[in-house]
Design an enzyme around this catalytic site. Structure first.
Site, mmCIF file in Angstrom:
data_model
loop_
_atom_site.group_PDB
_atom_site.id
_atom_site.type_symbol
_atom_site.label_atom_id
_atom_site.label_comp_id
_atom_site.label_asym_id
_atom_site.label_seq_id
_atom_site.Cartn_x
_atom_site.Cartn_y
_atom_site.Cartn_z
ATOM 1 C CD GLU A 1 -1.719 8.391 6.184
ATOM 2 O OE1 GLU A 1 -0.528 8.712 6.373
ATOM 3 O OE2 GLU A 1 -2.028 7.205 5.554
ATOM 4 C CG ASP B 1 -2.102 1.179 1.098
ATOM 5 O OD1 ASP B 1 -2.742 1.428 0.020
ATOM 6 O OD2 ASP B 1 -2.013 1.849 2.243
ATOM 7 C CB SER B 2 0.281 4.851 -1.053
ATOM 8 O OG SER B 2 -0.915 4.792 -0.166
ATOM 9 C CB CYS C 1 -9.831 5.256 -0.559
ATOM 10 S SG CYS C 1 -8.251 5.610 0.436
ATOM 11 C CB CYS D 1 -2.772 0.704 -2.661
ATOM 12 S SG CYS D 1 -2.770 2.488 -3.009
ATOM 13 C CG HIS E 1 -6.307 5.757 4.281
ATOM 14 N ND1 HIS E 1 -5.585 5.191 3.255
ATOM 15 C CD2 HIS E 1 -5.572 6.526 5.204
ATOM 16 C CE1 HIS E 1 -4.147 5.359 3.718
ATOM 17 N NE2 HIS E 1 -4.264 6.503 4.698
HETATM 18 N N1 DGL Z 1 -4.344 3.543 -0.195
HETATM 19 C C1 DGL Z 1 -4.776 4.544 -1.014
HETATM 20 C C2 DGL Z 1 -6.117 3.996 -1.783
HETATM 21 O O1 DGL Z 1 -6.378 2.944 -1.214
HETATM 22 C C3 DGL Z 1 -5.098 5.930 -0.400
HETATM 23 C C4 DGL Z 1 -3.893 6.776 0.122
HETATM 24 C C5 DGL Z 1 -3.261 7.227 -0.721
HETATM 25 O O2 DGL Z 1 -3.633 8.490 -1.244
HETATM 26 O O3 DGL Z 1 -1.903 7.121 -0.793
HETATM 27 O O4 DGL Z 1 -6.478 4.589 -2.688
#
Ligand code: DGL
Length: 278
Positions: free
Chosen positions: A162, A14-15, A196, A77, A198
């Site tokens: 975050e 994931d990012s 997403c 992600c 998050h």
């Molecule tokens: N994990 C990213 C997603 O699911 C969101 C976080 C980011 O913008 O890096 O899109």
């Protein structure tokens, strides 16, 4: 690249921290496997980054996980799945190692829509990158040509989470704002994808402002079920995934910072190592 006969952990990329919501559900469903989570926390968020940048960062991460022994990598992600998955599968994997696999989160989520919607009006909430990529509408059109989809970018939601402000009063304003914007596109939407990783952390507030009776899809359990199904159907890959029930974490940020922020997403997160992606 390590020897082809060796077993390896399942890589989860994931990012940042959001993929931990997916990893958590995967580990609940498939606890016997080993996992190696990689969060590119030093370069997150990816949500507003250009196509090329997300693709290059994601490819670096996938190569790192492969070099660490992973045979199978899940892009947990949506932004990376939207902007990098197809190119990695079609262009890079055949060159790097055609026997390894990279899977994303968009297709398994879309597959489920047929069981949930009654009127075929689907809302998608995601990062600006995921919404601009049009990956969800494309996948929905392919699988369900009669459905209509409506995308809404929610650029403030990831920063709120975050910064541990997801439960704060300020979050209400932005949660309501984007939900209202989605339903102003179509009041008949009966199913909404939280596109997403998050967003499950904002679930209570999202439900506060969501019109009553709308199905709201969280991805964790869906991805876990689809991975289990994939491993059943692909015994060659399954046989190369080691099973000692361990979970290790890699981050491009400091290990201490990762442990402290990851505690918002997970109860336990001990074995953390800082790495550099190039
Ligand atoms: N994990 C990213 C997603 O699911 C969101 C976080 C980011 O913008 O890096 O899109």
């Amino acid at each position: 690249m390590k020897s082809d006969t060796k077993k390896g952990a399942i890589g989860v990329f994931d990012s940042g921290y959001g993929g931990l919501t997916i990893l958590d559900e995967i580990r609940k469903r498939l606890p016997e496997y080993d996992y190696l989570y990689l969060g590119d926390n030093a370069r997150a968020p990816y949500g507003s980054r250009s196509f090329d940048v997300v693709y290059n960062f994601t490819l670096q991460a996938v190569k790192y996980l492969f070099d660490s022994g992973c045979r199978l990598v899940i892009l947990a992600c949506n932004t990376a799945s939207a902007k990098a998955l197809r190119t990695i599968q079609q262009k890079d994997l055949p060159v790097i190692d055609p026997k390894r696999r990279v899977l994303g989160v968009i297709r398994p989520t879309v597959e489920l829509l047929g069981q949930l919607t009654k009127n075929g009006h689907i809302g998608v909430l995601g990062t600006p990158g995921t919404i601009q990529s049009e990956s969800y509408p494309m996948e929905i059109r392919k699988m369900y040509p009669d459905f209509h989809s409506y995308g809404q970018a929610c650029p403030m939601w990831v920063p709120l989470i975050e910064n541990q402000e997801g439960n704060g009063e300020g979050a209400d304003y932005f949660v309501k704002k984007y939900i209202d914007a989605l339903f102003s596109q179509c009041a008949d939407i009966d199913t909404v994808i939280l596109g997403c990783t998050h967003y499950p952390l904002l679930y209570d507030k999202i439900m506060k402002y969501m019109p009553k009776g709308v199905n709201v899809i969280r991805q964790g359990a869906i991805i876990a079920e689809s991975l289990e199904d994939y491993l059943h159907r692909h015994q060659d890959i399954d046989g190369k995934c080691s099973r000692n029930g361990t979970c290790k974490y890699l981050t491009t940020e400091s290990a201490e910072k990762f442990k402290s922020t990851a505690s918002v997403f997970l109860e336990e997160c001990e074995d953390v190592k800082q790495i550099i992606l190039i």
